[in-house]
Scaffold this motif. Sequence first.
Motif, PDB file in Angstrom:
ATOM      1  N   ASN A 161      54.183  49.050  42.184  1.00  0.00           N
ATOM      2  CA  ASN A 161      54.755  47.783  42.660  1.00  0.00           C
ATOM      3  C   ASN A 161      54.476  47.526  44.142  1.00  0.00           C
ATOM      4  N   SER A 162      53.627  48.366  44.749  1.00  0.00           N
ATOM      5  CA  SER A 162      53.341  48.212  46.180  1.00  0.00           C
ATOM      6  C   SER A 162      52.134  47.314  46.450  1.00  0.00           C
ATOM      7  N   PHE A 163      51.502  46.808  45.394  1.00  0.00           N
ATOM      8  CA  PHE A 163      50.359  45.907  45.555  1.00  0.00           C
ATOM      9  C   PHE A 163      50.357  44.937  44.379  1.00  0.00           C
ATOM     10  N   THR A 164      49.622  43.861  44.542  1.00  0.00           N
ATOM     11  CA  THR A 164      49.602  42.804  43.535  1.00  0.00           C
ATOM     12  C   THR A 164      48.174  42.528  43.077  1.00  0.00           C
ATOM     13  N   ILE A 165      48.002  42.392  41.763  1.00  0.00           N
ATOM     14  CA  ILE A 165      46.724  41.954  41.201  1.00  0.00           C
ATOM     15  C   ILE A 165      46.976  40.635  40.480  1.00  0.00           C
ATOM     16  N   ASP A 166      46.214  39.630  40.861  1.00  0.00           N
ATOM     17  CA  ASP A 166      46.356  38.293  40.278  1.00  0.00           C
ATOM     18  C   ASP A 166      45.479  38.207  39.032  1.00  0.00           C
ATOM     19  N   ILE A 167      46.116  38.082  37.855  1.00  0.00           N
ATOM     20  CA  ILE A 167      45.357  37.971  36.612  1.00  0.00           C
ATOM     21  C   ILE A 167      45.420  36.561  36.031  1.00  0.00           C
ATOM     22  N   SER A 168      45.815  35.593  36.859  1.00  0.00           N
ATOM     23  CA  SER A 168      45.951  34.221  36.378  1.00  0.00           C
ATOM     24  C   SER A 168      44.589  33.518  36.304  1.00  0.00           C
ATOM     25  N   ARG A 169      43.552  34.149  36.887  1.00  0.00           N
ATOM     26  CA  ARG A 169      42.217  33.554  36.883  1.00  0.00           C
ATOM     27  C   ARG A 169      41.328  34.291  35.887  1.00  0.00           C
ATOM     28  N   ASP A 170      40.095  33.798  35.746  1.00  0.00           N
ATOM     29  CA  ASP A 170      39.148  34.443  34.830  1.00  0.00           C
ATOM     30  C   ASP A 170      38.824  35.868  35.271  1.00  0.00           C
ATOM     31  N   THR A 171      38.697  36.054  36.598  1.00  0.00           N
ATOM     32  CA  THR A 171      38.409  37.377  37.151  1.00  0.00           C
ATOM     33  C   THR A 171      39.610  37.848  37.964  1.00  0.00           C
ATOM     34  N   PRO A 172      40.181  39.016  37.639  1.00  0.00           N
ATOM     35  CA  PRO A 172      41.330  39.517  38.406  1.00  0.00           C
ATOM     36  C   PRO A 172      40.945  39.760  39.868  1.00  0.00           C
ATOM     37  N   ILE A 173      41.874  39.494  40.774  1.00  0.00           N
ATOM     38  CA  ILE A 173      41.637  39.756  42.195  1.00  0.00           C
ATOM     39  C   ILE A 173      42.851  40.442  42.800  1.00  0.00           C
ATOM     40  N   LEU A 174      42.601  41.216  43.840  1.00  0.00           N
ATOM     41  CA  LEU A 174      43.673  41.901  44.555  1.00  0.00           C
ATOM     42  C   LEU A 174      44.379  40.917  45.458  1.00  0.00           C
ATOM     43  N   GLY A 175      45.712  40.958  45.451  1.00  0.00           N
ATOM     44  CA  GLY A 175      46.491  40.043  46.278  1.00  0.00           C
ATOM     45  C   GLY A 175      46.251  40.257  47.757  1.00  0.00           C
ATOM     46  N   GLN A 176      46.439  39.232  48.548  1.00  0.00           N
ATOM     47  CA  GLN A 176      46.214  39.310  49.985  1.00  0.00           C
ATOM     48  C   GLN A 176      47.126  40.362  50.611  1.00  0.00           C
ATOM     49  N   GLY A 177      46.552  41.121  51.564  1.00  0.00           N
ATOM     50  CA  GLY A 177      47.314  42.122  52.282  1.00  0.00           C
ATOM     51  C   GLY A 177      47.518  43.413  51.524  1.00  0.00           C
ATOM     52  N   SER A 178      46.975  43.511  50.302  1.00  0.00           N
ATOM     53  CA  SER A 178      47.179  44.718  49.507  1.00  0.00           C
ATOM     54  C   SER A 178      46.300  45.871  49.969  1.00  0.00           C
ATOM     55  N   ASP A 179      45.107  45.548  50.491  1.00  0.00           N
ATOM     56  CA  ASP A 179      44.175  46.599  50.864  1.00  0.00           C
ATOM     57  C   ASP A 179      43.148  46.050  51.829  1.00  0.00           C
ATOM     58  N   SER A 180      42.716  46.904  52.764  1.00  0.00           N
ATOM     59  CA  SER A 180      41.683  46.484  53.693  1.00  0.00           C
ATOM     60  C   SER A 180      40.311  46.540  53.039  1.00  0.00           C
ATOM     61  N   LYS A 181      40.180  47.358  52.004  1.00  0.00           N
ATOM     62  CA  LYS A 181      38.899  47.457  51.302  1.00  0.00           C
ATOM     63  C   LYS A 181      38.797  46.362  50.245  1.00  0.00           C
ATOM     64  N   ILE A 182      37.580  45.891  50.048  1.00  0.00           N
ATOM     65  CA  ILE A 182      37.323  44.915  49.001  1.00  0.00           C
ATOM     66  C   ILE A 182      37.057  45.666  47.706  1.00  0.00           C
ATOM     67  N   CYS A 183      37.620  45.191  46.630  1.00  0.00           N
ATOM     68  CA  CYS A 183      37.359  45.827  45.339  1.00  0.00           C
ATOM     69  C   CYS A 183      37.035  44.780  44.297  1.00  0.00           C
ATOM     70  N   GLU A 184      36.278  45.208  43.293  1.00  0.00           N
ATOM     71  CA  GLU A 184      35.919  44.357  42.169  1.00  0.00           C
ATOM     72  C   GLU A 184      36.636  44.862  40.925  1.00  0.00           C
ATOM     73  N   PHE A 185      37.147  43.940  40.124  1.00  0.00           N
ATOM     74  CA  PHE A 185      37.816  44.308  38.879  1.00  0.00           C
ATOM     75  C   PHE A 185      37.032  43.793  37.672  1.00  0.00           C
ATOM     76  N   TYR A 186      37.106  44.562  36.636  1.00  0.00           N
ATOM     77  CA  TYR A 186      36.555  44.163  35.344  1.00  0.00           C
ATOM     78  C   TYR A 186      37.570  44.578  34.290  1.00  0.00           C
ATOM     79  N   SER A 187      37.855  43.685  33.341  1.00  0.00           N
ATOM     80  CA  SER A 187      38.831  44.009  32.302  1.00  0.00           C
ATOM     81  C   SER A 187      38.419  43.364  30.993  1.00  0.00           C
TER      82      SER A 187
END
Length: 202
Positions: A161-187
């Motif tokens: 619960n310390s970070f947020t992933i937005d799954i409301s779009r076609d491609t999931p994205i990490l919520g703002q301020g969750s991490d300094s690193k950029i990450c890519e998601f696939y599901s």
Amino acid sequence: MRIIKKKIDYNLSREDFLKLLANLNDNDKEKILRYKKYEDSLRSLYGKLLLKDALNIVELNLSYNEYGKPYLQSPYDDIHFNISHSGEWVVVAIDTVPIGIDIQEITNTDIKIAKRFFSKEESEYIFSLSEDNQIEAFFKLWSLKEAYVKAKGKGLSIPLNSFTIDISRDTPILGQGSDSKICEFYSDKVGENYFMSVCRMI
């Protein structure tokens, strides 16, 4: 990125199990035989053999960081991988960047636990959906969050619960301020009853 999926043969005989086990080193054999349940031993065995075969290496010598994430030493230290299993599936992800993979069987679960384990934004999104879609959103999000903490190499020492992933779009994205690193998601779904997710740290 390379992903390998394989169904587990739970009817594998003890004799065939031991033959497959002979392909691993003593340390990994000991870890696998330490499981109390035969099913857990099989899952662990399948994962390591899938990785070994995918990399086409004679002997799989794994090391583990302080959080228990396995990694390969030289001359394979530029290869990143992760293993996950659930129910009848084992999955392996291999890449040139840190990667995490997770597979979750979709089961009858009280998804109210999302309020405890997920961020406020994630919980609100799940419960904004129709009842039919809530359970799938829950397991999709759970697999994504597990893949993320595994890619980070710290596992559940990072609260879900310390970070947020937005799954409301076609491609999931990490919520703002969750991490300094950029990450890519696939599901994606595996069969009818599983969600598999991958996180690449880029």
